[in-house]
Design an enzyme around this catalytic site. Structure first.
Site, PDB file in Angstrom:
ATOM      1  CE  LYS A 168      -2.518   0.013   5.959  1.00  0.00           C
ATOM      2  NZ  LYS A 168      -2.739  -1.368   6.449  1.00  0.00           N
ATOM      3  CE  LYS A 216      -4.574   9.916   7.029  1.00  0.00           C
ATOM      4  NZ  LYS A 216      -4.979   9.374   5.731  1.00  0.00           N
ATOM      5  CG  ASN A 256      -1.897   1.108   1.267  1.00  0.00           C
ATOM      6  OD1 ASN A 256      -1.547   2.267   1.072  1.00  0.00           O
ATOM      7  ND2 ASN A 256      -3.144   0.781   1.549  1.00  0.00           N
ATOM      8  CG  HIS A 307      -5.646   5.359  12.980  1.00  0.00           C
ATOM      9  ND1 HIS A 307      -5.862   6.349  12.036  1.00  0.00           N
ATOM     10  CD2 HIS A 307      -5.707   4.192  12.296  1.00  0.00           C
ATOM     11  CE1 HIS A 307      -6.040   5.803  10.843  1.00  0.00           C
ATOM     12  NE2 HIS A 307      -5.945   4.503  10.979  1.00  0.00           N
ATOM     13  CE1 TYR A 336     -15.275   1.663   5.828  1.00  0.00           C
ATOM     14  CE2 TYR A 336     -13.028   0.992   6.352  1.00  0.00           C
ATOM     15  CZ  TYR A 336     -14.306   0.677   5.946  1.00  0.00           C
ATOM     16  OH  TYR A 336     -14.638  -0.628   5.645  1.00  0.00           O
ATOM     17  CG  ASP A 337      -8.679   8.765   5.805  1.00  0.00           C
ATOM     18  OD1 ASP A 337      -8.815   7.963   6.751  1.00  0.00           O
ATOM     19  OD2 ASP A 337      -7.570   9.064   5.317  1.00  0.00           O
ATOM     20  CG  ASP A 352      -4.660  -5.518  11.017  1.00  0.00           C
ATOM     21  OD1 ASP A 352      -4.689  -5.749   9.792  1.00  0.00           O
ATOM     22  OD2 ASP A 352      -5.619  -5.763  11.762  1.00  0.00           O
ATOM     23  CB  SER A 353      -5.083   0.483  10.726  1.00  0.00           C
ATOM     24  OG  SER A 353      -4.834   0.492   9.337  1.00  0.00           O
TER      25      SER A 353
END
Length: 194
Positions: free
Chosen positions: A12, A176, A9, A181, A155-156, A69-70
């Protein structure tokens, strides 16, 4: 030190490179070292899935591996989609837009004031010497009734942060990287490294 990100990704990778750059690590995606693994994320928690991914990539590459993992946990949905955030809705939801529409359909009847949610990220590093370091980060917010903003991913656009007065998708990349998170998890991770 070379560290393999247990993911391909690009989003990420970019976030991790920006936040972990002070460590001087060269962070590479799996495909950058010829790996094409897709470990079975069959854990019941973010911690378990993060460890599964980091260990699989570390064993295959022989190099330290770091995994994230999120996902998003929605209070009104008893924590769903949770660890299934990336696969929420199954094959009928093959991308972020479809998963967001599916989440909105499942929350149609949830009233204002009951739409609380949290983004969760668990960062795990597995090293060939057996060392494992793991850290968790969370960000509280609410799920809106429609997407807002075109930055970020996942989902941002639905995740509203009251303290910021906007969605995650409306934040600058710099902001951000300060409050997300994943940013919180990475800061906690760096603290554990020390």
């Amino acid at each position: 030190m070379k560290v393999i990100l247990a993911s391909n990704n690009a989003n990420k990778l970019r976030e991790m490179q920006q936040i972990l750059s002070p460590l001087g690590w060269e962070i590479l995606r799996q495909k950058d070292v010829g790996l094409h693994l897709k470990p079975d994320e069959n854990g019941e928690t973010f911690e378990e899935n993060s460890l599964i991914k980091a260990e699989a990539v570390m064993k295959a590459s022989g190099l330290p591996a770091i995994a994230d993992d999120s996902g998003v946990e929605v209070d009104a949905l008893d924590g769903a989609p949770g660890v299934h955030s990336a696969r929420y809705g199954g094959e009928s939801c093959p991308d972020d837009k479809a998963r967001n529409r599916y989440l909105l359909r499942n929350m149609e009847k949830v009233p204002e004031g009951s739409r609380g949610a949290r983004f969760v990220s668990v960062i795990t590093m597995a090293c060939p010497d057996g060392t494992v370091i793991s850290a968790r980060g969370e960000l509280a917010g609410e799920i809106l009734r429609r997407e807002q903003g075109d930055g970020g991913f996942g989902y941002d656009p639905l995740f509203y942060i009251p303290s910021e007065g906007c969605t995650m998708a409306e934040l600058t990349a710099e902001r951000k990287n300060e409050i997300s998170h994943r940013a919180v998890a990475l800061r906690n991770f760096v603290e554990k490294l020390r």
